[in-house]
Scaffold this active site. Structure first.
Site, short mmCIF file in Angstrom:
data_model
loop_
_atom_site.label_atom_id
_atom_site.label_comp_id
_atom_site.label_asym_id
_atom_site.label_seq_id
_atom_site.Cartn_x
_atom_site.Cartn_y
_atom_site.Cartn_z
N ASP A 33 -27.14 87.51 105.23
CA ASP A 33 -28.25 87.07 104.37
C ASP A 33 -28.24 85.54 104.36
OD1 ASP A 33 -29.91 86.31 102.23
OD2 ASP A 33 -29.57 88.23 101.19
N LYS B 114 -38.14 82.69 99.12
CA LYS B 114 -37.39 81.48 98.76
C LYS B 114 -37.73 80.33 99.71
CE LYS B 114 -35.95 84.28 95.68
NZ LYS B 114 -35.30 85.47 96.08
N TYR C 266 -26.50 88.61 95.92
CA TYR C 266 -27.54 88.67 94.88
C TYR C 266 -27.38 89.98 94.11
CZ TYR C 266 -32.19 89.67 93.04
OH TYR C 266 -33.23 90.02 92.23
N ARG D 148 -50.40 99.18 108.66
CA ARG D 148 -48.97 99.29 108.32
C ARG D 148 -48.12 99.07 109.58
NH1 ARG D 148 -47.18 104.17 108.26
NH2 ARG D 148 -48.81 105.03 106.92
#
Ligand code: P1T
Length: 388
Positions: A180, A205, A108, A56
């Site tokens: 973003d 994306k 978004y 992690r």
């Protein structure tokens, strides 16, 4: 020696070589997928390399991706996440109850939902503004404002924010500016070079580009900020798996080639739709008719494969999306294959209807993610659907 932006190579060279070096034990040109949860330590609390104690916290495949993305965005540190929303959330989790955030209103839908329905409950205050106007952003700033969050181009209205101008608002406010950059990709726009402090991506994306992972990433210049964000990620856990990190790195290496085609196809589709009798309006920053076309030319190198257009009613929008054959009806964007969606009922269904409509996200709005198929085939596919 790994290449980085200080060598001043071109973007495509950085995409392939940025932050990469052969794997030391074999010379493998691609990093191995370190599919492991933990690492054997030579002595108590003395992990190899000083960091490899638990996956992690550290994973070499993920680090290879992070160095590559940092080079692409012109930053010093990349931090990869399990999703784009996890990347955004980690920045918000460096804040405390009582802190205030100014956010673009047309993000978004999932970003707005996280802000209003999850993080607001924990005591973070949000103001939503139209960040096309830097003065509106400045007017929303309060003494407790710690972060300004914008998306440019916005999803799905393709509105732009002047990153340089809003970075000055952030500086005057003593707040950080997060951009973003998912829709533009670093090939077309590099927010850190325009004054932003943090650039964030849904790596799902364009960065990955092949519609086969969910991922997120942040890039920053500042060492202390990177450390704070990594601390949040380590403490909360939204890490990508090594296989997904490896796939994203593989995708990022062709970002420049894909984006050139997405840009060319996006522009061709936008121009074609603008002249189509069945289309009421087209939203694409590469068109001279876009109200912010001059800003687009100043701050972007290309205008992406994202195109939105309004056909007036939900029935007409439905007729379009039900009759395209290449453009497939799906959420998401930025992959090699073309997609079509109706944002009001899909990606932005969680945004209240009055706000949606004020921003132009009407029931007749259709959003395209123009892929890299042959442009003539894409235009013919749209023509056929619009005739129905
Ligand atoms: O889906 P995820 O990787 O968590 O990324 C969220 C996100 C963040 N920012 C922008 C600009 C986005 O478009 C997204 C995700 N968007 C879609 C799934 C979509 O179809 O618009």
């Amino acid at each position: 020696m790994a290449l980085d932006s200080s060598d001043a190579p071109g973007f495509g060279t950085l995409a392939i070589h940025g932050g990469q070096s052969p794997e030391p034990s074999t010379g493998a040109i691609m990093p191995p997928i370190f599919q492991t949860s933990t690492y054997v330590q030579p002595a108590i609390a003395e992990p190899l390399g000083g960091i490899y104690d638990y996956a992690r916290v550290a994973n070499p495949t993920r680090e290879a991706l992070e160095r590559n993305l940092a080079a692409l965005e012109g930053g010093a540190h990349g931090v990869a996440f399990a999703s784009g929303l996890a990347a955004i959330e980690s920045v918000l989790k460096t804040l405390s109850a009582g802190d205030h955030v100014v956010s673009e209103e047309n993000t978004y839908g999932g970003t707005t939902r996280m802000f209003t329905r999850v993080l607001a409950r924990l005591g973070i205050d949000f103001s939503f503004v139209d960040s096309r106007d830097p003065e509106a952003v400045a007017a929303a700033v309060r003494p407790e404002t710690r972060l300004i969050h914008v998306e440019t181009p916005t999803n799905p209205m393709m509105r732009l924010c002047d990153i340089g101008a809003v970075s000055e608002v952030a500086r005057d406010a003593g707040a950080l500016l997060m951009v973003d950059n998912t829709f533009a990709s670093p090939y077309n726009q590099r927010p850190l070079e325009l004054g932003a402090d943090i650039t964030v991506h849904s790596a799902t994306k364009y960065l990955n580009g092949h519609s086969d992972i969910i991922g997120g990433a942040l890039v920053v210049r500042d060492d202390a900020l990177a450390e704070e964000i990594r601390f949040v990620r380590k403490s909360t856990g939204a890490v990508p798996g090594p296989m997904d990190a490896w796939l994203c790195l593989r995708g990022a290496k062709t970002l420049h080639v894909r984006m050139r085609q997405h840009n060319a196809a996006g522009l061709a589709v936008a121009r074609h739709l603008e002249g189509h009798a069945k289309v009421d309006a087209v939203f694409y920053p590469g068109l001279p008719s876009h109200p912010q076309h001059d800003l687009a030319k100043r701050q972007m190198k290309g205008f992406t494969g994202m195109v939105s257009f309004d056909v007036g009613t939900l029935d007409r929008a439905r007729a379009v999306v039900e009759h395209t054959r290449l453009f497939q009806l799906a959420e998401s964007l930025g992959g090699v294959e073309s997609l079509v969606s109706v944002p009001a009922l899909m990606t932005h269904a969680s945004v209240p209807k009055d706000l949606r409509e004020r921003m132009g996200v009407t029931d007749g709005l259709v959003r395209l993610s123009v892929g890299i198929e042959e442009i003539d085939d894409l235009l013919a596919d749209l023509d056929r659907a619009l005739e129905r």
